[in-house]
Design an enzyme around this catalytic site. Structure first.
Site, PDB file in Angstrom:
ATOM      1  N   LYS A   1       0.962  -1.220   0.060  1.00 20.83           N
ATOM      2  CA  LYS A   1       0.042  -0.137   0.192  1.00 20.83           C
ATOM      3  C   LYS A   1       0.930   1.110   0.035  1.00 20.83           C
ATOM      4  CE  LYS A   1      -4.313  -1.341   2.051  1.00 20.83           C
ATOM      5  NZ  LYS A   1      -5.012  -1.299   3.525  1.00 20.83           N
TER       6      LYS A   1
ATOM      7  N   ASP B   1      10.034  -7.362   1.333  1.00 23.47           N
ATOM      8  CA  ASP B   1      10.288  -6.852   2.525  1.00 23.47           C
ATOM      9  C   ASP B   1      11.528  -6.084   2.395  1.00 23.47           C
ATOM     10  OD1 ASP B   1       9.970  -5.784   5.114  1.00 23.47           O
ATOM     11  OD2 ASP B   1      11.031  -7.710   6.145  1.00 23.47           O
TER      12      ASP B   1
HETATM   13  P1  IMP Z   1       8.397  -2.636   3.816  1.00 24.19           P
HETATM   14  O1  IMP Z   1       9.478  -3.308   3.030  1.00 24.19           O
HETATM   15  O2  IMP Z   1       7.369  -1.928   3.089  1.00 24.19           O
HETATM   16  O3  IMP Z   1       8.542  -3.383   5.243  1.00 24.19           O
HETATM   17  O4  IMP Z   1       9.437  -1.018   4.229  1.00 24.19           O
HETATM   18  C1  IMP Z   1      10.250  -0.975   5.044  1.00 24.19           C
HETATM   19  C2  IMP Z   1      10.722   0.442   5.169  1.00 24.19           C
HETATM   20  O5  IMP Z   1      12.288   0.398   4.752  1.00 24.19           O
HETATM   21  C3  IMP Z   1      10.028   1.634   4.537  1.00 24.19           C
HETATM   22  O6  IMP Z   1       8.745   1.734   4.968  1.00 24.19           O
HETATM   23  C4  IMP Z   1      11.153   2.344   4.387  1.00 24.19           C
HETATM   24  O7  IMP Z   1      11.169   3.269   5.470  1.00 24.19           O
HETATM   25  C5  IMP Z   1      12.149   1.811   4.244  1.00 24.19           C
HETATM   26  N1  IMP Z   1      12.599   1.524   2.816  1.00 24.19           N
HETATM   27  C6  IMP Z   1      12.511   0.347   2.186  1.00 24.19           C
HETATM   28  N2  IMP Z   1      12.794   0.461   0.829  1.00 24.19           N
HETATM   29  C7  IMP Z   1      13.171   1.902   0.710  1.00 24.19           C
HETATM   30  C8  IMP Z   1      13.522   2.792  -0.407  1.00 24.19           C
HETATM   31  O8  IMP Z   1      13.832   2.432  -1.450  1.00 24.19           O
HETATM   32  N3  IMP Z   1      13.787   4.114  -0.012  1.00 24.19           N
HETATM   33  C9  IMP Z   1      13.688   4.473   1.434  1.00 24.19           C
HETATM   34  N4  IMP Z   1      13.255   3.937   2.188  1.00 24.19           N
HETATM   35  C10 IMP Z   1      12.949   2.533   2.005  1.00 24.19           C
END
Ligand code: IMP
Length: 199
Positions: free
Chosen positions: A9, A70
């Site tokens: 999302k 992730d």
């Molecule tokens: P998830 O993979 O959706 O659990 O996200 C993990 C968190 O890592 C995100 O909310 C960001 O804070 C950080 N993150 C992951 N990929 C990126 C990126 O490409 N740029 C900046 N932050 C990232």
């Protein structure tokens, strides 16, 4: 046209995937198309386990092939933190609060080397699911730069391009990002794997 569900999302992430998938003529769906789906908690202690958990749970409900990832930031001077806790690093869990905490924790550290990590789980069905990992190396700057991207992008400096990820366009970020690297590994694997499964 075959559908594929991107388990996110996060609009920034979704846009990156839409661009990456655009040559493959997929009908790209996201969690915005399925508001009734439950939130899958990322409760595991590794990117791999969290990605697989999310992909499997959503496949079991939708029966669509699912791409779930992730991802997170691993900072050497913080022993790999925020790592799998990147999204909720600060109590508030907003990008702004997460970044403030990061800067706070790094302000007296001489070394701010870090990497972004992304693990993609591609869940086709119960018997076929695969994991792909991509990493992007750089360091954390204590003054943000750029307004593109999301999350930690304004603080993540790529020493090769000499810019933060937030100074890159989506297209430029997709040439170097952790998620793009994991994605291209997935494409490479699938192209060599089975014509009928080809994206
Ligand atoms: P998830 O993979 O959706 O659990 O996200 C993990 C968190 O890592 C995100 O909310 C960001 O804070 C950080 N993150 C992951 N990929 C990126 C990126 O490409 N740029 C900046 N932050 C990232």
């Amino acid at each position: 046209m075959k559908s594929i569900l991107i388990a996110t999302k996060n609009k920034g992430k979704l846009h990156e995937y839409e661009l990456l998938l655009s040559p493959y003529h997929y009908l790209v769906k996201s969690l915005f198309d399925f508001p009734e789906l439950p939130e899958i908690e990322e409760t595991e202690d590794s990117f791999e386990k969290n990605a697989l958990l999310k992909a499997k749970s959503l496949y079991q409900i939708t029966h669509l092939p699912v791409i779930a990832d992730d991802s997170g930031l691993m900072v050497d001077a913080l022993n790999g933190e925020p790592g799998v806790h990147s999204k909720r690093y600060s109590p508030e869990g907003t990008d702004e609060a997460n970044n403030q905490l990061l800067v706070q924790n790094l302000k007296d550290k001489p070394n701010t080397t870090a990497k972004f990590v992304a693990v993609i789980a591609y869940y086709i069905n119960e018997d076929e699911h695969y994991l792909f990992r991509g990493e992007a190396k750089g360091f954390i700057v204590l003054t943000p730069k750029g307004s593109n991207g999301f999350g930690y992008d304004p603080y993540f400096f790529d020493p090769v391009i000499q810019k933060t990820f937030a100074e890159l366009t989506h297209e430029e970020k997709n040439l170097v990002s952790h998620r793009a690297k994991a994605f291209h590994q997935m494409i490479h694997f699938l192209e060599g794997y089975d014509e009928t499964r080809r994206l």
